[in-house]
Structure formats: C-alpha cells, structure tokens
Design a protein around this motif. Structure first.
Motif, short mmCIF file in Angstrom:
data_model
loop_
_atom_site.label_atom_id
_atom_site.label_comp_id
_atom_site.label_asym_id
_atom_site.label_seq_id
_atom_site.Cartn_x
_atom_site.Cartn_y
_atom_site.Cartn_z
N PRO B 294 9.31 8.78 -46.00
CA PRO B 294 9.33 7.33 -46.01
C PRO B 294 9.18 6.79 -47.73
CG PRO B 294 7.96 7.91 -44.26
CD PRO B 294 8.46 9.36 -44.93
N LEU B 322 4.52 -0.77 -45.02
CA LEU B 322 5.48 0.34 -44.03
C LEU B 322 6.23 -0.58 -43.31
CD1 LEU B 322 2.88 3.00 -42.41
CD2 LEU B 322 4.44 3.24 -44.69
N TYR B 324 9.30 -0.81 -40.88
CA TYR B 324 9.99 -0.12 -39.83
C TYR B 324 11.55 -0.64 -39.72
CZ TYR B 324 5.43 2.17 -38.58
OH TYR B 324 4.38 2.80 -38.62
N VAL B 333 11.25 5.02 -40.91
CA VAL B 333 10.12 4.34 -41.79
C VAL B 333 10.26 4.29 -43.13
CG1 VAL B 333 7.44 4.39 -41.83
CG2 VAL B 333 8.42 5.57 -39.91
N LYS B 335 8.46 3.46 -46.89
CA LYS B 335 7.13 2.90 -47.58
C LYS B 335 7.55 2.21 -48.81
CE LYS B 335 2.82 4.38 -49.20
NZ LYS B 335 1.83 6.07 -49.14
#
Lengths: 297, 369
Positions: B294, B322, B324, B333, B335
């Motif tokens: 991520p 985060l 989604y 996911v 980041k």
C-alpha cells in the motif's frame, strides 16, 4: 426557588422509595405455610439433639422419671464425668489415629494428585481411573483379606495398624479431591519453576504445596471427620489396646444399661471435636471448596 | 551468552503421523535478538519449548555454543538431553507465571536461591535489576497486588537477574494494552542490547518482530518460510505468504498474465520495467501474482502505468490516510501520506516500479530477485 423544588423532589423520591407494595393475601398465607413447614423440619431435626443435650445434664434418677426433652430440674455434670472415665483413653487413641491417618492420606494423596495432574507419564489415566474406582470400593467387601493382611503384618490390635489402614484407604479420595485443585495451577508456573532450576520434588514443595494450602486444609478436615467418625475398621482391626472412641461409645451403651445421661454425654463429647473443627475451619472449607469450582485466573 | 544451533529438528505429538515442526534447521548468533514469527499453530512456541528443554523433539539436535543440549534419533529416543533446570536459560511466559505465594523480591530471588548464590550477591543483583526496570517500590508486594504492566516487568526482571546464557520470551507482551506494549517493547530491546544476551522472542505480531528483531524466522505449518533481517524480509519476501504476513496494511496481490512486455491484470495493464524482463522470460504467456505494498502506490502524475480505481472508504491514521479503492472486482489499499485526503471519487494510482513483487502463481515463490 429551584432549591425548594429540589427539596420537594427529594422528599417525593424518599416517599416513593419507602412505599411498600402490599402483598396479596394469598401470598401472605403461602409464606406462613412455608415457614410452618420449615419450623416443623427444624423441630424434627433438632429434637433428638435437644434431647441428647438435656439428658446429658440430668442425674440418672431424673432420666428415669422425665421425658428426654424436658430440661433437667437439677443440672449436673456427673454424666460427663462418668463418660470421660470410659472414653478418656479411647479419645486419645481416636485423636492419634485421626491426626496421623489424615496426615498420611493427605500427604500421599497430594503427591499422587500432583503427579497425575502435572506430569505426563505412561498409563497416567489408567492410574487415575483405578484410584477413582478405589473410592467406590465397599470396605465390607475387603474386610477379611484386610484382616488377614494386618494380622500377617503383626498390626492387629495396634494403633499403627489403624493409622496404616486409614492412610491407605483415605488416599484415593484425597487424590481425587486434590487433583481437581492442582489442575487449576497454571502449567506455566510449573514450567517456570523448572526453568528456575527446580526438579519435580522441589516444585511440589516450593510452589504447588504453598499455593494450594486451603485445598490441603479442606481435604485434611474432610479426612479428619471421616476417620474420627469411622467404626468399621476400628471394630474389625482394633482390639482392647487400640480401641478408638467410637467403639468405646458403643460399649458404653452395651455395658451400662439405662444410664442414658452417660451415653448422651459420651455422644456429645465425641461429636464436639468435629463441631469445633467445622466452626473454626468453616471459612477455609467453603473457600477451599469454591476454589476448585472455577478456573484460576 | 551462547549461539544456538538447531539441526533437522522434528516434533510430533502423534508419534510421527503429523509434524508440528518438520526438519527445522536454524543458526542464531551469539547476542542476537531473534524473533520466531508466525500465525497461531505454526510451531513457534513448540520450537521455543524444545530449546528450553520443556519438550522432547522426535529427532534433531539443539546446541548452545558447542554444547549439545538435546539430541534425539528418529525413534524419538534422546541420545542427549540436558533438563531445563541445567540449561542456564531464563524464560518469560505470556501468563507471566509469577509465583503467587511470593513477594516480588522473593520471585526475583527464587532462581538464584535455588542455585545457592550468596545472599549478598542475590540482594545486589535483584536491587540492580529492580532499579533498571523501575520496580523498586514494588518489592514487598505480591503478584496479585500488581497491575498487568508491573507483573510483566517483574517477570522480565526475574528472568534477567539470573544472567542466563539464553533468554526466551514467549509472547510476553500479549496481555498488555497497546500503549504499555510500545513502552515495554522499547525497554526490552534496550535492555537486551545492554546485556547482549542471545534472545529468542516468540510472537504473532509482525510489528513487534519488525521493530525488535535482528533476525526474524517466519514459520508456517512447522516449516521456515523465510529467515533474515527485518529489512530483507520486508523488501524481498521469499514467497507470497511472507509478503502477506509482513507489513500493515497487507500487501495488495493482483493476478496477472505476462503478455510480451505487458503485465495484464484485467482491470489495468503495466509495462514491465527493464530490470524485471529477464526473470519474466520463462513466464511469457503465463499467469503470475503481482504484489504491491500500500505504501508503494502513489497518485499518478501522468497516464503511464496507471491503476484506475473508485474510492470506497478512507481511514485517517493521523499522519497518513488508508484509502480503500475498488479496482475491477478487487479492493486495493493505498497508503496516502499527503496532508489532505483526495476528494475525487475516481483515482489514478501508479505503483513504484522499483518495488514490485512478482510471485509464481502455482508455487507462490518469488520470481524477481
């Protein structure tokens, strides 16, 4: 103004709390019936005890002329004095057999329980099942071979013979009871003690025993009570020299016909140690019994 | 202090019908902080118990330095077995296992008393360790009067006071709350570095492993999946399991097909970068699994190598978000470390092409070096 309102409210609250709901008439009647039944049972159970206490303080002549439950007109300890003449030595015998028999069975039972609950070895469960089976063994079934064995060991009419028999026959029950308590000791504690440099015996002595003292006391008291009250082994394996108090009390009934005050005094003397034990150790007994019921956190 | 060598160790609880540990071989260097990591039931605690001497392996050998501690043949018979009390190890259990009948001082002195160390020496060592762990004011209390964190410190102190050659920790932080866990984790690592004792630490928490270990051993079903430094294992996972186990949030896995110089995931296509082309030659026309962490995704600046997705939800972490994102049928996911979360519902993401992880679709083994 708001303060007055608060006071009013709190008064109303108090009144509301003190208002009691009037029970319906049939509930009241039912409660009365319950209490009557309970009082009947109480009288039924306590009447023999009351009769025993009253008779034990009467003179022999008053015993003949009054009913057992009436209080004595002249309170006397002559029944107790006569009973102690007969029961003095047997009481000491009983005390000796009880203390050593209970200590022996608790000690052996505790070691067995420790091994069975905390150490894995071949036939571990077989041993345990055999011990459980032994607790269900009717003692009457093994009386003859037991008598032969005790005679062969030259322990007939010997106080140590009774101690041995009570130790051996008390051990399975002690094992079964203590295994439950020991199962609650976390295995991590045993492993930690091993890593801290202790062997099997040192772990038992330094960790297991001190942490299960209440359980040990519970089982010890249980054993003391059953050995103190025991009569069958004493009758078969004990002669004149190793006569415990239960046998002496029985003889009191046989030899001194109609001396009910002496017999009742003897009964109470015999029951006293067990009663005292329960009164003083009661809290340990209850906590000990409870501690086995839930898993230790 | 000692190095630990495990050679071909197997453990079975049902006489060899199935193995909890299967031919485990391992070298732990002197003074190293080694973490046994893995999901529940992977055999990490079993391995530690064998090292402690609390379990007998069916076969294999365990050495502390040059000294053989356990050696068993295939029939499960011990050729050599040094009992736990003679191994000079210290262990901390998840349950702490403090002796309830003893005070903190007695708990910490217990092992030294057993070894018959002089009273003055015991008092000196216990006081030193109590000061080190800030538990001096608790010395006369019993374990029942301590909080979870205090109990944990006492358990650590009891183990450290012995000056063991090996220090074993079986999920020692499992019962602590998150804040205390972070604090004790830091202290534990600091003390281990100070004392330089060879340490094995069992956990299923990959964050603990990543932050504390010099050497991670990741286990699954009784087999070592990979071992190495935390950086090695994170950056170059040997297989898909390792890639998935290390790193939070978990790595995104895409099922792709190698079509010439293109990786086709169905919902997006990526140009295979130069450095990956050689290793993907045998996979031409075949399926592979592509792993992207991520944190290795970023918002696309141009239309090259983009993954188009629809934002499903956003979780703020304080210093990052985060996000989604739905890509085709799959939730990915991402980041995002920017100051404010992107407001668009449709995002174009691009992976860091230098940090792609390629795995064989059948064996799940890593393809790229």
């Amino acid at each position: 103004m708001p303060n007055d309102m608060n006071i009013e409210r709190s008064r109303a609250g108090q009144q509301a709390q003190t208002v009691r709901v009037k029970p319906k008439w049939h509930m009241t009647v039912l409660h009365i019936v319950y209490y009557l039944i309970m009082i009947c049972f109480l009288i039924f159970y306590m009447l023999p005890f009351w009769g025993t206490v009253m008779t034990s303080f009467k003179t022999n002549s008053e015993v003949m002329t009054t009913t057992p439950i009436t209080p004595p007109t002249q309170w006397t300890l002559e029944g107790y004095a006569s009973a102690m003449e007969e029961l003095g030595v047997p009481l000491l015998t009983s005390l000796f057999v009880t203390l050593f028999g209970a200590a022996g069975s608790v000690f052996l039972g505790s070691i067995c329980a420790y091994a069975l609950s905390k150490w894995k070895f071949k036939f571990n469960n077989v041993f345990f099942i055999a011990l459980v089976a032994a607790t269900y063994l009717p003692f009457q079934a093994i009386l003859i071979p037991l008598l032969q064995t005790i005679s062969a060991l030259d322990l007939y009419d010997n106080i140590w013979g009774l101690v041995l028999v009570h130790t051996v026959f008390g051990m399975p029950m002690c094992t079964v009871m203590m295994r439950g308590y020991y199962a609650d000791i976390p295995d991590a504690l045993i492993r930690q003690a091993m890593i801290d440099g202790n062997g099997m015996w040192a772990i038992y002595r330094k960790i297991v025993l001190p942490n299960t003292m209440i359980a040990t006391i519970t089982v010890f008291v249980f054993q003391c009570t059953s050995i103190w009250n025991e009569m069958l082994f004493a009758l078969v394996l004990g002669g004149y020299d190793s006569k415990p108090a239960t046998i002496a009390l029985n003889e009191l009934a046989g030899t001194m016909a109609a001396e009910f005050n002496v017999q009742m005094a003897g009964s109470l003397i015999l029951a006293l140690p067990v009663l005292v034990l329960y009164i003083f150790m009661g809290k340990y007994l209850i906590s000990g019994q409870m501690s086995g019921a839930v898993t230790a956190s | 202090m000692a190095s630990i060598t495990i050679k071909d160790m197997s453990v079975s609880y049902n006489k060899g019908k199935s193995f909890v540990l299967d031919n485990l071989s391992l070298d732990i260097k002197n003074g190293e902080f080694c973490v046994f990591l893995g999901p529940s039931g992977c055999g990490k605690s079993t391995a530690m118990h064998c090292i402690a001497g609390l379990l007998h392996p069916m076969s294999g050998e365990i050495r502390f330095g040059e000294e053989v501690m356990t050696s068993a043949n295939r029939k499960g018979r011990d050729k050599t077995f040094v009992p736990p009390q003679e191994r000079n190890i210290a262990m901390v259990f998840q349950e702490y296992a403090l002796y309830p009948n003893m005070t903190v001082r007695e708990n910490m002195s217990f092992a030294l008393k057993t070894k018959k160390v002089a009273k003055e020496e015991i008092a000196k060592r216990v006081d030193y360790m109590a000061k080190m762990l800030s538990i001096e004011q608790l010395m006369d209390r019993r374990p029942a009067e301590l909080s979870g964190g205090q109990r944990q410190r006492v358990a650590l102190g009891r183990a450290l006071v012995r000056d063991p050659q090996v220090f074993l920790l079986d999920e020692p932080l499992g019962n602590l709350d998150a804040k205390l866990r972070d604090q004790v984790r830091y202290e534990l690592k600091k003390i281990q570095e100070q004392l330089g004792i060879t340490t094995i630490y069992v956990t299923h928490d990959q964050t603990e492993a990543m932050t504390m270990a010099d050497h991670i051993v990741l286990l699954k079903d009784g087999h070592i999946m990979q071992q190495g430094t935390p950086e090695e294992m994170y950056d170059h996972p040997a297989n898909e399991f390792v890639a998935g186990f290390l790193g939070t949030p978990q790595i995104n896995i895409f099922f792709c097909e190698v079509k010439g110089n293109i990786l086709d995931a169905g919902s997006f296509k990526l140009n295979i970068p130069e450095h990956l082309r050689t290793c993907l030659v045998p996979y031409a026309g075949k399926k592979i699994n592509l792993g992207i962490r991520p944190s290795d995704l970023e918002l696309a600046k141009d239309k090259m190598d983009v993954i188009k997705g629809h934002v499903e939800s956003i979780e703020p972490l304080g210093d990052a978000y985060l996000i989604y994102v739905r890509v085709g049928e799959q939730i990915v996911v991402f980041k995002y470390t920017g100051e404010h979360a992107p407001k668009e519902k449709e995002l174009l993401l691009t992976p860091n092409m230098a940090k792609l992880h390629l795995f064989d679709a059948l064996t799940e083994k890593r393809i790229n070096r």
